[in-house]
Write a protein that holds these residues in place. Sequence first.
Motif, PDB file in Angstrom:
ATOM      1  N   VAL A 202       0.728  -1.267  -0.033  1.00 17.46           N
ATOM      2  CA  VAL A 202       0.256  -0.105   0.148  1.00 17.46           C
ATOM      3  C   VAL A 202       0.779   1.207  -0.112  1.00 17.46           C
ATOM      4  CG1 VAL A 202      -1.939  -1.012   1.044  1.00 17.46           C
ATOM      5  CG2 VAL A 202      -0.253   0.037   2.637  1.00 17.46           C
ATOM      6  N   GLU A 203       2.117   1.180   0.145  1.00 16.71           N
ATOM      7  CA  GLU A 203       3.207   2.280  -0.027  1.00 16.71           C
ATOM      8  C   GLU A 203       4.350   1.764  -0.836  1.00 16.71           C
ATOM      9  OE1 GLU A 203       2.279   5.744   3.069  1.00 16.71           O
ATOM     10  OE2 GLU A 203       2.891   3.825   4.199  1.00 16.71           O
ATOM     11  N   PHE A 204       4.765   2.742  -1.414  1.00 16.90           N
ATOM     12  CA  PHE A 204       6.229   2.434  -2.082  1.00 16.90           C
ATOM     13  C   PHE A 204       6.859   3.777  -2.313  1.00 16.90           C
ATOM     14  CE2 PHE A 204       8.884   1.385  -5.631  1.00 16.90           C
ATOM     15  CZ  PHE A 204      10.172   0.685  -4.786  1.00 16.90           C
ATOM     16  N   SER A 205       7.745   4.299  -1.416  1.00 16.02           N
ATOM     17  CA  SER A 205       8.230   5.520  -1.471  1.00 16.02           C
ATOM     18  C   SER A 205       9.472   5.751  -0.853  1.00 16.02           C
ATOM     19  CB  SER A 205       6.991   6.376  -0.704  1.00 16.02           C
ATOM     20  OG  SER A 205       7.393   7.917  -0.849  1.00 16.02           O
ATOM     21  N   SER A 206      10.045   7.107  -0.851  1.00 11.67           N
ATOM     22  CA  SER A 206      11.296   7.505  -0.288  1.00 11.67           C
ATOM     23  C   SER A 206      10.958   8.454   0.554  1.00 11.67           C
ATOM     24  CB  SER A 206      12.409   7.871  -1.272  1.00 11.67           C
ATOM     25  OG  SER A 206      13.600   8.419  -0.709  1.00 11.67           O
ATOM     26  N   LEU A 207      11.403   8.376   1.858  1.00  3.84           N
ATOM     27  CA  LEU A 207      11.376   9.410   2.805  1.00  3.84           C
ATOM     28  C   LEU A 207      12.837   9.747   3.116  1.00  3.84           C
ATOM     29  CD1 LEU A 207       9.931  11.388   4.496  1.00  3.84           C
ATOM     30  CD2 LEU A 207       9.523   9.577   6.493  1.00  3.84           C
ATOM     31  N   ALA A 308      22.657  13.778   4.376  1.00  4.66           N
ATOM     32  CA  ALA A 308      21.314  13.590   4.038  1.00  4.66           C
ATOM     33  C   ALA A 308      21.272  11.942   4.475  1.00  4.66           C
ATOM     34  CB  ALA A 308      21.296  13.449   2.612  1.00  4.66           C
ATOM     35  N   ARG A 309      19.895  11.593   4.858  1.00 11.56           N
ATOM     36  CA  ARG A 309      19.468  10.356   5.185  1.00 11.56           C
ATOM     37  C   ARG A 309      18.461   9.705   3.877  1.00 11.56           C
ATOM     38  NH1 ARG A 309      14.496   8.914   8.814  1.00 11.56           N
ATOM     39  NH2 ARG A 309      13.964   9.118   6.526  1.00 11.56           N
ATOM     40  N   PRO A 310      19.100   8.921   3.072  1.00 14.64           N
ATOM     41  CA  PRO A 310      18.206   8.346   2.043  1.00 14.64           C
ATOM     42  C   PRO A 310      17.659   7.359   2.387  1.00 14.64           C
ATOM     43  CG  PRO A 310      20.566   8.234   1.484  1.00 14.64           C
ATOM     44  CD  PRO A 310      20.705   8.864   2.760  1.00 14.64           C
ATOM     45  N   THR A 311      16.628   6.773   2.196  1.00 12.49           N
ATOM     46  CA  THR A 311      15.787   5.490   2.484  1.00 12.49           C
ATOM     47  C   THR A 311      14.799   5.382   1.286  1.00 12.49           C
ATOM     48  OG1 THR A 311      13.864   6.841   3.633  1.00 12.49           O
ATOM     49  CG2 THR A 311      15.789   6.181   4.845  1.00 12.49           C
ATOM     50  N   ILE A 312      14.694   4.211   1.207  1.00 15.21           N
ATOM     51  CA  ILE A 312      13.364   3.658   0.494  1.00 15.21           C
ATOM     52  C   ILE A 312      12.366   3.063   1.539  1.00 15.21           C
ATOM     53  CG2 ILE A 312      12.413   1.810  -1.126  1.00 15.21           C
ATOM     54  CD1 ILE A 312      15.159   2.249  -2.790  1.00 15.21           C
ATOM     55  N   TYR A 313      11.181   3.183   1.377  1.00  9.68           N
ATOM     56  CA  TYR A 313      10.195   2.492   2.339  1.00  9.68           C
ATOM     57  C   TYR A 313       9.018   2.143   1.681  1.00  9.68           C
ATOM     58  CZ  TYR A 313       6.848   6.450   2.864  1.00  9.68           C
ATOM     59  OH  TYR A 313       5.577   7.293   2.608  1.00  9.68           O
ATOM     60  N   PHE A 314       8.311   0.924   2.423  1.00  4.36           N
ATOM     61  CA  PHE A 314       7.201   0.536   1.726  1.00  4.36           C
ATOM     62  C   PHE A 314       6.297   0.056   2.818  1.00  4.36           C
ATOM     63  CE2 PHE A 314      10.431  -2.970   2.573  1.00  4.36           C
ATOM     64  CZ  PHE A 314       9.530  -3.931   2.941  1.00  4.36           C
ATOM     65  N   SER A 315       5.052  -0.239   2.709  1.00  5.27           N
ATOM     66  CA  SER A 315       3.997  -0.483   3.606  1.00  5.27           C
ATOM     67  C   SER A 315       3.069  -1.752   3.239  1.00  5.27           C
ATOM     68  CB  SER A 315       3.077   0.604   3.993  1.00  5.27           C
ATOM     69  OG  SER A 315       4.050   1.762   4.756  1.00  5.27           O
ATOM     70  N   LEU A 316       3.067  -2.686   4.140  1.00  8.38           N
ATOM     71  CA  LEU A 316       2.258  -3.940   3.597  1.00  8.38           C
ATOM     72  C   LEU A 316       1.016  -3.902   4.774  1.00  8.38           C
ATOM     73  CD1 LEU A 316       5.207  -6.277   3.436  1.00  8.38           C
ATOM     74  CD2 LEU A 316       4.058  -5.371   1.630  1.00  8.38           C
ATOM     75  N   ALA A 317      -0.313  -4.426   4.061  1.00  9.18           N
ATOM     76  CA  ALA A 317      -1.304  -4.456   4.752  1.00  9.18           C
ATOM     77  C   ALA A 317      -1.755  -5.805   4.846  1.00  9.18           C
ATOM     78  CB  ALA A 317      -2.330  -3.225   4.285  1.00  9.18           C
ATOM     79  N   GLU A 318      -2.563  -6.168   5.825  1.00  5.63           N
ATOM     80  CA  GLU A 318      -3.189  -7.630   5.936  1.00  5.63           C
ATOM     81  C   GLU A 318      -4.355  -7.474   5.219  1.00  5.63           C
ATOM     82  OE1 GLU A 318      -5.256  -9.906   9.803  1.00  5.63           O
ATOM     83  OE2 GLU A 318      -4.327  -8.115  10.292  1.00  5.63           O
ATOM     84  N   ARG A 319      -4.686  -8.627   4.613  1.00 11.17           N
ATOM     85  CA  ARG A 319      -5.616  -8.756   3.752  1.00 11.17           C
ATOM     86  C   ARG A 319      -6.964  -9.271   4.712  1.00 11.17           C
ATOM     87  NH1 ARG A 319      -4.206  -8.937  -1.655  1.00 11.17           N
ATOM     88  NH2 ARG A 319      -6.096 -10.011  -2.376  1.00 11.17           N
ATOM     89  N   ARG A 320      -7.933  -9.585   3.817  1.00 12.38           N
ATOM     90  CA  ARG A 320      -9.512  -9.756   4.586  1.00 12.38           C
ATOM     91  C   ARG A 320      -9.900  -8.787   5.370  1.00 12.38           C
ATOM     92  NH1 ARG A 320      -5.905 -14.088   4.968  1.00 12.38           N
ATOM     93  NH2 ARG A 320      -5.798 -13.705   7.200  1.00 12.38           N
ATOM     94  N   LYS A 321      -9.263  -7.770   6.006  1.00 13.83           N
ATOM     95  CA  LYS A 321      -9.728  -6.744   6.689  1.00 13.83           C
ATOM     96  C   LYS A 321      -9.595  -5.219   6.081  1.00 13.83           C
ATOM     97  CE  LYS A 321      -9.267  -9.253  11.114  1.00 13.83           C
ATOM     98  NZ  LYS A 321      -8.731  -8.965  12.526  1.00 13.83           N
ATOM     99  N   PHE A 322     -10.370  -4.322   6.437  1.00 12.10           N
ATOM    100  CA  PHE A 322     -10.235  -3.082   6.300  1.00 12.10           C
ATOM    101  C   PHE A 322      -8.694  -2.389   6.628  1.00 12.10           C
ATOM    102  CE2 PHE A 322     -14.752  -2.702   7.015  1.00 12.10           C
ATOM    103  CZ  PHE A 322     -15.079  -2.748   5.751  1.00 12.10           C
ATOM    104  N   ILE A 323      -8.067  -1.882   5.707  1.00  9.61           N
ATOM    105  CA  ILE A 323      -6.828  -1.146   5.898  1.00  9.61           C
ATOM    106  C   ILE A 323      -7.146   0.102   6.745  1.00  9.61           C
ATOM    107  CG2 ILE A 323      -5.823  -2.128   3.773  1.00  9.61           C
ATOM    108  CD1 ILE A 323      -5.902   0.741   2.607  1.00  9.61           C
ATOM    109  N   PRO A 324      -6.101   0.384   7.709  1.00 13.45           N
ATOM    110  CA  PRO A 324      -6.301   1.802   8.529  1.00 13.45           C
ATOM    111  C   PRO A 324      -6.540   2.792   7.680  1.00 13.45           C
ATOM    112  CG  PRO A 324      -4.497   0.331   8.974  1.00 13.45           C
ATOM    113  CD  PRO A 324      -4.910  -0.053   7.767  1.00 13.45           C
ATOM    114  N   ILE A 325      -7.364   3.692   8.075  1.00 16.37           N
ATOM    115  CA  ILE A 325      -7.821   5.154   8.002  1.00 16.37           C
ATOM    116  C   ILE A 325      -6.604   6.130   8.271  1.00 16.37           C
ATOM    117  CG2 ILE A 325      -9.210   6.778   7.711  1.00 16.37           C
ATOM    118  CD1 ILE A 325     -11.680   4.832   7.358  1.00 16.37           C
TER     119      ILE A 325
END
Length: 522
Positions: A202-207, A308-325
Amino acid sequence: MLWFAIACISVALNAVLLQQLLSVRVGCDAIQKIQQANGSMSMSDMPARDIAELGQLFFRQKVSELLMAKEVQEEIGFSSEAWEKENPLTGLAVDLLSVEIAPEELNELRNTTVKRLVERLNEHGVVIVKGLHAPKDCRQAAEFVHREILSPWATFSNIRDNKYRKDYALPMRGPAIQLLNKTLSILEPVFTATLGPNASLVEFSSLTTYGGAGPQEFHADSSVTSVRQIRSLGRMFSAFIYLDDVRSDSAPLDVVPGTHTHYQFLGDEETEMMTSVPFARLAVPQGSIAIYDSRALHRGAANTSPFARPTIYFSLAERRKFIPIGPVYSLRQGYRRFPIAIQNVIRNSIPDEVLADGVPVHSDERCAEQLEQLCPTDKFNGDPDRRFDCAWFYFTGDGESAEVRRMGKLQPLQFTDHPGVKEDFQMADEDDDDRDAQLEKDRENLRDADGNIDYEAALALTLTRGGSYRSYPLDRRMPNCGVASRMEMLLKRGIFADDFAANVSWGKLGLRSQREEFNGST
């Protein structure tokens, strides 16, 4: 009730272990005592529950200090000033939250390693994985990410303190997707054990945080504040891949272990008393990954270093339930149309049409002309920050400064001809809680007669309505400014200034060919 709440949170945060034992001044003797008490066990081998129980040794002391009456403090000569100061800890505090990956495990994790990782995520809401990525791979990814940021074709997420802290949704190509593929291939058993099979991306980004960025406020990306939400919302993890060594002064991630559960049920009075409770400051080596529960209290610390502090980040969400708001859901628009999961990344099976960036209408040259007309250089004394505030107002309708509010009255928005733009903007003035409540209601309507949810429909609805991206300007006078982040580039604000340099341990990041090409054309 207050006593009970404070006692619970003190236990969860391991207050005394972190305060009395885990300071950066702890020496080898203290480490040896812990190891002796556990046989030949290393920090990485310690069960998560043992770590938590160590922290419970002195929680009564912490509670009594926090709740001591003022007259008692004065009588015994105790000063409460120390409890009003933050107490970040590195060193052993980070080691206790870490698990080292042996080189031979890069093909397949041992069951014992998976167990330790899962235990820490469940118990502490955070774990650091060391030794996952090679320096060469990290450097290539850092250069790729910085080039993308310097010539942005997606809008930076509207996070706090975003002048020198750039949350930029990444395209799924090059060194970035290669690093994600390797990460998920290795850690897939961990995510399956905690989130269930084939969790959603649900996320693929760089912070990336550059020198000069201030600290964020402590926050949770999502929250669970009722029994109903505990039952209906799935878990979500975010993971930061650190592409360079993270120093204690180069914007490390600050995280408060254990705040992913009952902490969110405390009231403001109780949480305000927790200022002095120690937290972990994740100063970690290059190639490490920090994984945390989206409900855990965390923030990006200030970057007062020259690096600088370079990163790649990603987020994973559980299936079968609503993802957080609530989370930003930093993901390119194209990827929101297709339910991407772990196996899609591992097997390289993301459809080509999803991989397309879908860049809106934009022209650097024409956008620069339109910005000069709406936010002229001489009117703002050439100040990039003030000009960007002006441009942001005409792009989004948002303006916090008094100068922008005055400008909005003298030269108000002229809405584009896109259907419903003006109406949608007026509706956006409603309270965030009202919008979240409506989204929650709309998602509940996706349940069938048996109470089962249409997961993919709910996922798409949340990503679309919960995202913070706009692909066109509100004002008709800037039709060729299709990407807000490129306006910032054209105005040479912050990291886009000609004299700005992004230093890392191996030199300077990035090429400014896109910027130099534009400067040469004007």
